[in-house]
Design a protein around this motif. Sequence first.
Motif, PDB file in Angstrom:
ATOM      1  N   TYR A 156      -7.966  -3.181   5.573  1.00 13.89           N
ATOM      2  CA  TYR A 156      -7.854  -2.327   4.386  1.00 13.89           C
ATOM      3  C   TYR A 156      -9.088  -1.454   4.250  1.00 13.89           C
ATOM      4  O   TYR A 156     -10.137  -1.701   4.849  1.00 13.89           O
ATOM      5  N   VAL A 157      -8.941  -0.416   3.411  1.00  9.56           N
ATOM      6  CA  VAL A 157     -10.059   0.371   2.918  1.00  9.56           C
ATOM      7  C   VAL A 157      -9.909   0.463   1.413  1.00  9.56           C
ATOM      8  O   VAL A 157      -8.803   0.390   0.873  1.00  9.56           O
ATOM      9  N   VAL A 158     -11.016   0.618   0.726  1.00 16.26           N
ATOM     10  CA  VAL A 158     -11.001   0.707  -0.727  1.00 16.26           C
ATOM     11  C   VAL A 158     -10.888   2.175  -1.130  1.00 16.26           C
ATOM     12  O   VAL A 158     -11.603   3.040  -0.608  1.00 16.26           O
ATOM     13  N   ALA A 159      -9.970   2.458  -2.040  1.00 15.45           N
ATOM     14  CA  ALA A 159      -9.756   3.824  -2.504  1.00 15.45           C
ATOM     15  C   ALA A 159     -11.047   4.420  -3.043  1.00 15.45           C
ATOM     16  O   ALA A 159     -11.794   3.770  -3.775  1.00 15.45           O
ATOM     17  N   GLY A 160     -11.328   5.665  -2.658  1.00 17.43           N
ATOM     18  CA  GLY A 160     -12.500   6.375  -3.152  1.00 17.43           C
ATOM     19  C   GLY A 160     -13.732   6.264  -2.285  1.00 17.43           C
ATOM     20  O   GLY A 160     -14.724   6.948  -2.546  1.00 17.43           O
ATOM     21  N   THR A 161     -13.692   5.434  -1.250  1.00 21.64           N
ATOM     22  CA  THR A 161     -14.851   5.260  -0.368  1.00 21.64           C
ATOM     23  C   THR A 161     -14.768   6.239   0.803  1.00 21.64           C
ATOM     24  O   THR A 161     -13.708   6.829   1.060  1.00 21.64           O
ATOM     25  N   PRO A 162     -15.866   6.414   1.548  1.00 18.58           N
ATOM     26  CA  PRO A 162     -15.793   7.282   2.723  1.00 18.58           C
ATOM     27  C   PRO A 162     -14.730   6.835   3.718  1.00 18.58           C
ATOM     28  O   PRO A 162     -14.058   7.686   4.326  1.00 18.58           O
ATOM     29  N   ASP A 163     -14.552   5.520   3.903  1.00 21.50           N
ATOM     30  CA  ASP A 163     -13.513   5.042   4.818  1.00 21.50           C
ATOM     31  C   ASP A 163     -12.122   5.487   4.369  1.00 21.50           C
ATOM     32  O   ASP A 163     -11.248   5.779   5.191  1.00 21.50           O
ATOM     33  N   TYR A 164     -11.925   5.516   3.073  1.00 21.45           N
ATOM     34  CA  TYR A 164     -10.646   5.955   2.509  1.00 21.45           C
ATOM     35  C   TYR A 164     -10.351   7.394   2.913  1.00 21.45           C
ATOM     36  O   TYR A 164      -9.248   7.724   3.387  1.00 21.45           O
ATOM     37  N   TYR A 165     -11.331   8.271   2.745  1.00 19.22           N
ATOM     38  CA  TYR A 165     -11.114   9.664   3.091  1.00 19.22           C
ATOM     39  C   TYR A 165     -10.944   9.842   4.597  1.00 19.22           C
ATOM     40  O   TYR A 165     -10.172  10.700   5.047  1.00 19.22           O
ATOM     41  N   ARG A 166     -11.639   9.023   5.357  1.00 19.95           N
ATOM     42  CA  ARG A 166     -11.544   9.143   6.819  1.00 19.95           C
ATOM     43  C   ARG A 166     -10.146   8.777   7.313  1.00 19.95           C
ATOM     44  O   ARG A 166      -9.550   9.519   8.102  1.00 19.95           O
ATOM     45  N   VAL A 167      -9.589   7.649   6.842  1.00 16.47           N
ATOM     46  CA  VAL A 167      -8.271   7.250   7.354  1.00 16.47           C
ATOM     47  C   VAL A 167      -7.190   8.207   6.853  1.00 16.47           C
ATOM     48  O   VAL A 167      -6.213   8.471   7.575  1.00 16.47           O
ATOM     49  N   LEU A 168      -7.342   8.737   5.642  1.00 21.90           N
ATOM     50  CA  LEU A 168      -6.358   9.704   5.165  1.00 21.90           C
ATOM     51  C   LEU A 168      -6.363  10.965   6.021  1.00 21.90           C
ATOM     52  O   LEU A 168      -5.325  11.588   6.243  1.00 21.90           O
ATOM     53  N   LEU A 189       7.080  -5.195  15.985  1.00 20.39           N
ATOM     54  CA  LEU A 189       7.837  -4.342  16.903  1.00 20.39           C
ATOM     55  C   LEU A 189       6.997  -3.246  17.551  1.00 20.39           C
ATOM     56  O   LEU A 189       7.364  -2.739  18.612  1.00 20.39           O
ATOM     57  N   ALA A 190       5.905  -2.857  16.901  1.00 24.27           N
ATOM     58  CA  ALA A 190       5.049  -1.778  17.421  1.00 24.27           C
ATOM     59  C   ALA A 190       3.595  -2.227  17.357  1.00 24.27           C
ATOM     60  O   ALA A 190       2.789  -1.677  16.592  1.00 24.27           O
ATOM     61  N   PRO A 191       3.221  -3.233  18.148  1.00 26.69           N
ATOM     62  CA  PRO A 191       1.864  -3.779  18.046  1.00 26.69           C
ATOM     63  C   PRO A 191       0.769  -2.786  18.404  1.00 26.69           C
ATOM     64  O   PRO A 191      -0.396  -3.011  18.066  1.00 26.69           O
ATOM     65  N   HIS A 192       1.137  -1.680  19.062  1.00 20.44           N
ATOM     66  CA  HIS A 192       0.125  -0.670  19.392  1.00 20.44           C
ATOM     67  C   HIS A 192      -0.303   0.130  18.167  1.00 20.44           C
ATOM     68  O   HIS A 192      -1.287   0.871  18.215  1.00 20.44           O
ATOM     69  N   VAL A 193       0.436   0.003  17.064  1.00 12.86           N
ATOM     70  CA  VAL A 193       0.107   0.725  15.838  1.00 12.86           C
ATOM     71  C   VAL A 193      -0.839  -0.127  14.995  1.00 12.86           C
ATOM     72  O   VAL A 193      -0.542  -1.274  14.677  1.00 12.86           O
ATOM     73  N   ARG A 194      -1.948   0.446  14.632  1.00 11.41           N
ATOM     74  CA  ARG A 194      -2.936  -0.236  13.795  1.00 11.41           C
ATOM     75  C   ARG A 194      -2.699   0.127  12.340  1.00 11.41           C
ATOM     76  O   ARG A 194      -2.835   1.274  11.938  1.00 11.41           O
ATOM     77  N   GLY A 195      -2.322  -0.852  11.554  1.00  7.11           N
ATOM     78  CA  GLY A 195      -2.021  -0.602  10.157  1.00  7.11           C
ATOM     79  C   GLY A 195      -3.208  -0.866   9.256  1.00  7.11           C
ATOM     80  O   GLY A 195      -3.844  -1.924   9.346  1.00  7.11           O
ATOM     81  N   VAL A 196      -3.518   0.085   8.384  1.00  7.91           N
ATOM     82  CA  VAL A 196      -4.620  -0.050   7.426  1.00  7.91           C
ATOM     83  C   VAL A 196      -4.077   0.242   6.033  1.00  7.91           C
ATOM     84  O   VAL A 196      -3.425   1.269   5.812  1.00  7.91           O
ATOM     85  N   TRP A 197      -4.382  -0.653   5.099  1.00  7.26           N
ATOM     86  CA  TRP A 197      -3.935  -0.488   3.725  1.00  7.26           C
ATOM     87  C   TRP A 197      -5.013   0.157   2.861  1.00  7.26           C
ATOM     88  O   TRP A 197      -6.196  -0.113   3.049  1.00  7.26           O
ATOM     89  N   ILE A 198      -4.572   1.001   1.916  1.00  7.57           N
ATOM     90  CA  ILE A 198      -5.464   1.531   0.884  1.00  7.57           C
ATOM     91  C   ILE A 198      -5.200   0.749  -0.401  1.00  7.57           C
ATOM     92  O   ILE A 198      -4.050   0.677  -0.861  1.00  7.57           O
ATOM     93  N   VAL A 199      -6.264   0.164  -0.967  1.00  7.58           N
ATOM     94  CA  VAL A 199      -6.115  -0.598  -2.208  1.00  7.58           C
ATOM     95  C   VAL A 199      -7.279  -0.293  -3.139  1.00  7.58           C
ATOM     96  O   VAL A 199      -8.354   0.118  -2.700  1.00  7.58           O
ATOM     97  N   ARG A 200      -7.058  -0.504  -4.412  1.00  3.07           N
ATOM     98  CA  ARG A 200      -8.143  -0.425  -5.380  1.00  3.07           C
ATOM     99  C   ARG A 200      -9.080  -1.615  -5.183  1.00  3.07           C
ATOM    100  O   ARG A 200      -8.674  -2.671  -4.698  1.00  3.07           O
ATOM    101  N   ARG A 201     -10.306  -1.447  -5.585  1.00  3.33           N
ATOM    102  CA  ARG A 201     -11.291  -2.501  -5.385  1.00  3.33           C
ATOM    103  C   ARG A 201     -10.875  -3.799  -6.085  1.00  3.33           C
ATOM    104  O   ARG A 201     -11.079  -4.890  -5.561  1.00  3.33           O
ATOM    105  N   ASP A 202     -10.248  -3.664  -7.269  1.00  2.00           N
ATOM    106  CA  ASP A 202      -9.893  -4.868  -8.007  1.00  2.00           C
ATOM    107  C   ASP A 202      -8.665  -5.568  -7.444  1.00  2.00           C
ATOM    108  O   ASP A 202      -8.263  -6.619  -7.939  1.00  2.00           O
TER     109      ASP A 202
END
Length: 731
Positions: free
Chosen positions: A424-436, A400-413
């Motif tokens: 996705y981004v892995v919790a605890g990585t620089p990418d994680y802090y950036r998207v938050l 319904l909102a294809p203009h929204v880019r969805g990124v998931w945060i998950v643990r590495r395992d």
Amino acid sequence: MTLISFVVPAFKVQGYLRECLDSILDQPFDDVEVIGIDDASPDDSGEILVEYAERDPRVHPVRLAENVGLGPARNIGLDRATGDYVWFVDGDDWLVPGCLPHVADRLRATRPDVLIVDHVRAHWNNVGTRSAMRDVFPEPPGEATFRLRERPETLRLLHTAWNRLVRREFLVAQGLRFAPGWYEDVSFSYPVLLAADRIGVLDRVCLNYRQRRTGAITRTRGDRHFEVFAQWHRVFRLMDQWGPAVVDGLRPAVFERMIWHYLTVLGNGQRIAPELRPPFFAQIHADHVRFLPPEGYPVPPGLEGVKHRLVATGRWRVFSALRVAHQAEERARRSARRAKRRVLPVARRNARRARDAALREYYRAELHRPLDPTLAVYAAYWYRGYSCNPAAIYTAARRLAPHVRGVWIVRRDRVAGLPPGVEYVVAGTPDYYRVLARARWLVNNVNFPDFVRKRPGAVHVQTHHGTPVKVMGLDQQRYPLGAVGMNFANLLRRVDRWDYSISSNSFSTQMWERAYPADYTTLEVGYPRNDRLALATDEECRQVRAGLGIGPDEYVVLYAPTHREHLPGWRPPFDPDRLRDVLGPSGRLLMRSHYFHDRERQLRGGVADGAVLDVSGYDRVEDLYLAADVLVTDYSSAMFDYGVLDRPIVVYAPDWDAYRVSRGVYFDLLAEPPGAVAVDFPGLLDLFRSGAVRGAAAEQARQRFRARFCALDDGHAAERVVRRVFLDEPA
């Protein structure tokens, strides 16, 4: 005739009203009636009153077509009251258990015009503060009644309607009613004491005066606080009308209370905005000049007396400077106390702590960059993977909102368990802090970590992950065994970040507002994760069963108990082999533990032939619901989700009494179950042997349960969330 008529106005108190009504109706004294006034409340307060009236003839609901305010609503209740005495109890307060027999005994023994009872202030952080009763009456006041001129210190008790019972005929004879507007208690409570021939005081705590974190006028800024002046003017007009016969010698004491009250309102920074403080002070000075008794009045000692004298002379600048100096002194004292308690940080830091510190610095730097207007961040169950309400919202948003880019945060395992194509981004990585730091939307079914800042323009969506049976949030303060290690101040800071709270039904809305008081917007739209269940076809169910290795003719029972935080490692008494034997040769038992740490362990009792299958590690619980013919659970929110399928549910509650006392529950699950109930394992086996699992009584219970909790789950909940949150369409 009824002894006590309770008048309970209700406006935006749905999260507290049940506790209020229960506290009255569950007393060991039943010569009461409850007149509940739905003051055109926009929430479900009116429906709650009707619900209680349907099961208790002592409750009489009144629904108003338009909002009239607290004072007029109380008058409407007074006009309908039939009791000897009237007790005006607000819908967010509650009585102390067992207090009514003591109140009734005193009323019958002394027949007062007014009986004042003691109370405590029950703060949202579970701290209670006593009233002024012991200060006003250092010696017990005794049972004898008195007139106000005999004990004028009674005026120093809090001037509210809910801490006193008033004889109804006395009110009618005196023509005493509530005025409209804020501070309506003033022009009722003081005249009641002035006119009464027989005043009684019961120095027993009978009422909990709830100090709400949000929603109370005492925590609301605005110019309506100026209405306090009109209420006090009404008091003095009445004294002028009644003359010396009633008020002889009492005017100085009433005047002192007026100035005290004005200064209390002015001194509360949460009520009077800075720009309104000078005109508010000017009105206090004007009333001081206008109503000052010729004989003067007892000016209090110390700092309070200084304030009174500054009011008398109209010296606003000096008054304001004194207030600023006092606040600075208080801040210095608090800072000194904190310094004494401060623990010096550990000097040594290992490499991991240094890395975390560097990443946090990176996060703080990213906070200074603009929000990404297209970025939505999703998470579930403390980064355990792609699931629950956030996953359903993510799927709907992609459509319904294809203009929204969805990124998931998950643990590495948990990366391997993500569906193909999910960014996705892995919790605890620089990418994680950036998207938050840069996300426009943050969607989670639990709270994000404490370090996450709420940025202007960012939207936080709390989806929750179940309909609550057990108490949650601030309500856990009353059940410390289930709240070990919880920091409620930090919890509220996290809650303050919410912009939206997703609710699956009216009951959840009421409990969330009570457990998590903050200024978010509730979206009562159903649970997005249940859309799939509501729209599932027979063919989809067959495919899911085939994927699990379950044949079309097998009878599948899913056993899914909840976790018990207050009893780590506890397991319900459950023998899978014995239940499998009762199910017969076509029976298949699926066993799923809670997602907390116990899921890491293998369930006991598994067998090699596959008739008992441990599905604790299976990520998509909705598949298990679709595969099961019957759900067996205890206090898990699984019953509310599974109820959407309209299939049999069994509540297996071997520790119900202990659970509700130690962990706390929001409703009596055994009295309002979703189906058949067993309280021990032999009883559970008998339910399956006898067929009661699918009996008429279980069917009726399930339909009542579904009507209450599953009515909004029509398959379009996620769409409703996306349209409101991402597309800004009206609810």
